[in-house]
Motif scaffolding. Structure first.
Motif, PDB file in Angstrom:
ATOM      1  N   ILE A 160      37.044  50.387   5.686  1.00  0.00           N
ATOM      2  CA  ILE A 160      38.240  49.563   5.595  1.00  0.00           C
ATOM      3  C   ILE A 160      39.420  50.475   5.242  1.00  0.00           C
ATOM      4  N   PRO A 161      40.409  50.535   6.122  1.00  0.00           N
ATOM      5  CA  PRO A 161      41.523  51.482   5.883  1.00  0.00           C
ATOM      6  C   PRO A 161      42.304  51.198   4.602  1.00  0.00           C
ATOM      7  N   THR A 162      42.394  49.954   4.209  1.00  0.00           N
ATOM      8  CA  THR A 162      43.242  49.610   3.065  1.00  0.00           C
ATOM      9  C   THR A 162      42.729  50.188   1.750  1.00  0.00           C
ATOM     10  N   ASN A 163      41.437  50.178   1.549  1.00  0.00           N
ATOM     11  CA  ASN A 163      40.898  50.658   0.273  1.00  0.00           C
ATOM     12  C   ASN A 163      39.856  51.761   0.437  1.00  0.00           C
ATOM     13  N   GLU A 164      39.634  52.222   1.691  1.00  0.00           N
ATOM     14  CA  GLU A 164      38.695  53.298   1.995  1.00  0.00           C
ATOM     15  C   GLU A 164      37.242  52.956   1.633  1.00  0.00           C
ATOM     16  N   SER A 165      36.976  51.684   1.460  1.00  0.00           N
ATOM     17  CA  SER A 165      35.594  51.275   1.161  1.00  0.00           C
ATOM     18  C   SER A 165      34.830  51.041   2.460  1.00  0.00           C
ATOM     19  N   TRP A 166      33.518  51.081   2.371  1.00  0.00           N
ATOM     20  CA  TRP A 166      32.660  50.846   3.529  1.00  0.00           C
ATOM     21  C   TRP A 166      31.981  49.491   3.377  1.00  0.00           C
ATOM     22  N   GLN A 167      32.053  48.745   4.462  1.00  0.00           N
ATOM     23  CA  GLN A 167      31.449  47.414   4.413  1.00  0.00           C
ATOM     24  C   GLN A 167      30.750  47.084   5.726  1.00  0.00           C
ATOM     25  N   TRP A 168      29.871  46.104   5.634  1.00  0.00           N
ATOM     26  CA  TRP A 168      29.107  45.651   6.792  1.00  0.00           C
ATOM     27  C   TRP A 168      29.909  44.628   7.583  1.00  0.00           C
ATOM     28  N   GLU A 169      29.433  44.299   8.735  1.00  0.00           N
ATOM     29  CA  GLU A 169      30.113  43.326   9.596  1.00  0.00           C
ATOM     30  C   GLU A 169      30.285  41.977   8.918  1.00  0.00           C
ATOM     31  N   ASP A 170      29.326  41.617   8.084  1.00  0.00           N
ATOM     32  CA  ASP A 170      29.408  40.316   7.423  1.00  0.00           C
ATOM     33  C   ASP A 170      30.360  40.319   6.224  1.00  0.00           C
ATOM     34  N   GLY A 171      31.023  41.462   5.963  1.00  0.00           N
ATOM     35  CA  GLY A 171      32.005  41.542   4.885  1.00  0.00           C
ATOM     36  C   GLY A 171      31.459  42.047   3.565  1.00  0.00           C
ATOM     37  N   SER A 172      30.132  42.233   3.448  1.00  0.00           N
ATOM     38  CA  SER A 172      29.551  42.730   2.196  1.00  0.00           C
ATOM     39  C   SER A 172      29.782  44.236   2.070  1.00  0.00           C
ATOM     40  N   ILE A 173      29.934  44.696   0.825  1.00  0.00           N
ATOM     41  CA  ILE A 173      30.221  46.089   0.551  1.00  0.00           C
ATOM     42  C   ILE A 173      28.914  46.895   0.539  1.00  0.00           C
ATOM     43  N   LEU A 174      28.993  48.123   1.061  1.00  0.00           N
ATOM     44  CA  LEU A 174      27.838  49.003   1.081  1.00  0.00           C
ATOM     45  C   LEU A 174      27.380  49.311  -0.337  1.00  0.00           C
ATOM     46  N   SER A 175      26.095  49.187  -0.563  1.00  0.00           N
ATOM     47  CA  SER A 175      25.510  49.487  -1.859  1.00  0.00           C
ATOM     48  C   SER A 175      24.732  50.800  -1.778  1.00  0.00           C
ATOM     49  N   PRO A 176      24.805  51.629  -2.829  1.00  0.00           N
ATOM     50  CA  PRO A 176      24.034  52.886  -2.821  1.00  0.00           C
ATOM     51  C   PRO A 176      22.531  52.663  -2.689  1.00  0.00           C
ATOM     52  N   ASN A 177      22.059  51.478  -3.029  1.00  0.00           N
ATOM     53  CA  ASN A 177      20.626  51.187  -2.921  1.00  0.00           C
ATOM     54  C   ASN A 177      20.185  50.906  -1.487  1.00  0.00           C
ATOM     55  N   GLN A 178      21.160  50.673  -0.599  1.00  0.00           N
ATOM     56  CA  GLN A 178      20.817  50.349   0.781  1.00  0.00           C
ATOM     57  C   GLN A 178      20.548  51.613   1.599  1.00  0.00           C
ATOM     58  N   LEU A 179      21.441  52.562   1.552  1.00  0.00           N
ATOM     59  CA  LEU A 179      21.264  53.843   2.244  1.00  0.00           C
ATOM     60  C   LEU A 179      22.247  54.862   1.685  1.00  0.00           C
ATOM     61  N   THR A 180      22.044  56.103   2.117  1.00  0.00           N
ATOM     62  CA  THR A 180      22.936  57.191   1.715  1.00  0.00           C
ATOM     63  C   THR A 180      23.920  57.468   2.850  1.00  0.00           C
ATOM     64  N   LEU A 181      25.211  57.420   2.544  1.00  0.00           N
ATOM     65  CA  LEU A 181      26.236  57.651   3.559  1.00  0.00           C
ATOM     66  C   LEU A 181      26.706  59.104   3.474  1.00  0.00           C
ATOM     67  N   VAL A 182      26.511  59.830   4.556  1.00  0.00           N
ATOM     68  CA  VAL A 182      26.953  61.225   4.660  1.00  0.00           C
ATOM     69  C   VAL A 182      28.280  61.225   5.416  1.00  0.00           C
ATOM     70  N   LYS A 183      29.362  61.599   4.717  1.00  0.00           N
ATOM     71  CA  LYS A 183      30.688  61.523   5.307  1.00  0.00           C
ATOM     72  C   LYS A 183      30.997  62.777   6.111  1.00  0.00           C
ATOM     73  N   MET A 184      31.388  62.543   7.365  1.00  0.00           N
ATOM     74  CA  MET A 184      31.805  63.617   8.265  1.00  0.00           C
ATOM     75  C   MET A 184      33.310  63.476   8.498  1.00  0.00           C
ATOM     76  N   GLN A 185      33.946  64.430   9.112  1.00  0.00           N
ATOM     77  CA  GLN A 185      35.386  64.378   9.357  1.00  0.00           C
ATOM     78  C   GLN A 185      35.697  63.372  10.467  1.00  0.00           C
ATOM     79  N   ASN A 186      36.841  62.735  10.345  1.00  0.00           N
ATOM     80  CA  ASN A 186      37.375  61.806  11.357  1.00  0.00           C
ATOM     81  C   ASN A 186      36.375  60.700  11.703  1.00  0.00           C
ATOM     82  N   GLY A 187      35.698  60.180  10.723  1.00  0.00           N
ATOM     83  CA  GLY A 187      34.734  59.121  10.979  1.00  0.00           C
ATOM     84  C   GLY A 187      35.075  57.848  10.248  1.00  0.00           C
ATOM     85  N   SER A 188      35.248  56.755  11.017  1.00  0.00           N
ATOM     86  CA  SER A 188      35.526  55.441  10.427  1.00  0.00           C
ATOM     87  C   SER A 188      34.418  54.441  10.711  1.00  0.00           C
ATOM     88  N   CYS A 189      33.466  54.857  11.530  1.00  0.00           N
ATOM     89  CA  CYS A 189      32.290  54.034  11.810  1.00  0.00           C
ATOM     90  C   CYS A 189      31.057  54.846  11.429  1.00  0.00           C
TER      91      CYS A 189
END
Length: 216
Positions: A160-189
Motif C-alpha cells: 500500500i503506497p500510503t503507509n508502505e504496509s503489505w496486505q492481502w487482496e481481502d484487505g488483511s495485513i501481512l503477519s510475520p507468522n504467515q510467511l517471510t517477505l524478502v524485499k527486492m528493489q522496485n517491487g510493489s507486488c
C-alpha cells in the motif's frame, strides 16, 4: 441177524445225516457271520480310502470360497474408494469437497497453478474470472505443501503506497507468522517462492500465478 444189520445200517445212516446236518448248520452260521461282517469291513475300507481325499477336497473348497469372498470384498472397497475419491487430501483434518477441473484440492481449499505468464493485474483478473483470488498464505500448518514449491508465482500480496504496509487482496495485513517477505528493489507486488518465503517484484513483470478458492 438180518434185523440187527438193518438196525445198524439205519443207525449209521441217521448218524451220517445228523453229522451232515450239524456241518451244514456250522457252515450256515459261518456264512451268516461273514455276511454280517462283510458290510462293516467294506465300510471300514471305504472310509480308510476316501476319508483323507474327502477332507482334502473339503478344505480346498473352503479355502477357495474364502479367497473368492476376500477378493470380492477388496475389489468392492477399491472400486468404492475410487468412485468416492473426489480429491486428494493428505491430512485427516477437515473435509475437502470437489474442486473444478485441473485444480488441486488440499484440505479445505482448491488451488490452480497456471501454466501461462502474466503481470500481477492480469493474473488477478484471471483468478477473479474463475471465482477465485490470488494465493494467500494464512496458515503454515494448513498449507504446508507450499513449502515444496520451487518456482515463482504471483500471489495476492501488494504494498500500500500510503503507509508502505503489505496486505492481502481481502484487505488483511501481512503477519510475520504467515510467511517471510524478502524485499527486492522496485517491487510493489509479491511472488511466492518456497519454504513460505515471498519476494517483492515489479507488478508488470510476467510470472505464472496461483489462484485459490474455498472448496464447495
Amino acid at each position: 441177524m438180518g434185523l440187527i444189520r438193518d438196525r445198524k445200517s439205519n443207525h449209521s445212516s441217521e448218524m451220517r445225516e445228523c453229522h451232515n446236518y450239524k456241518f451244514e448248520l456250522k457252515n450256515c452260521d459261518a456264512c451268516t457271520r461273514w455276511q454280517k461282517q462283510r458290510p462293516a469291513l467294506i465300510t471300514s475300507k471305504y472310509r480308510q480310502n476316501l476319508s483323507p481325499l474327502f477332507f482334502v477336497r473339503l478344505i480346498a473348497a473352503a479355502m477357495a470360497i474364502r479367497f473368492i469372498v476376500m477378493v470380492t470384498i477388496w475389489t468392492t472397497v477399491f472400486i468404492n474408494s475410487l468412485l468416492n475419491q473426489e480429491c486428494s487430501v493428505p491430512s485427516n483434518e477437515g473435509y475437502c469437497g470437489p474442486c473444478p477441473t485441473n485444480w488441486v484440492c488440499y484440505r479445505n481449499n482448491c488451488y490452480r497453478f497456471s501454466d501461462e505468464s502474466k503481470n500481477w493485474y492480469q493474473s488477478q483478473a484471471s483468478c477473479m474470472s474463475q471465482n477465485s483470488s490470488l494465493l494467500k498464505i494464512y496458515s503454515k500448518v494448513d498449507q504446508d505443501f507450499f513449502k515444496l514449491v520451487k518456482s515463482y508465482h504471483w500471489m495476492g500480496l501488494v504494498k500500500i503506497p500510503t503507509n508502505e504496509s503489505w496486505q492481502w487482496e481481502d484487505g488483511s495485513i501481512l503477519s510475520p507468522n504467515q510467511l517471510t517477505l524478502v524485499k527486492m528493489q522496485n517491487g510493489s507486488c509479491a511472488v511466492y517462492g518456497s519454504s513460505f518465503k515471498a519476494y517483492t517484484e515489479n507488478c508488470l513483470t510476467p510470472n505464472t500465478y496461483i489462484c485459490m478458492q474455498r472448496a464447495v
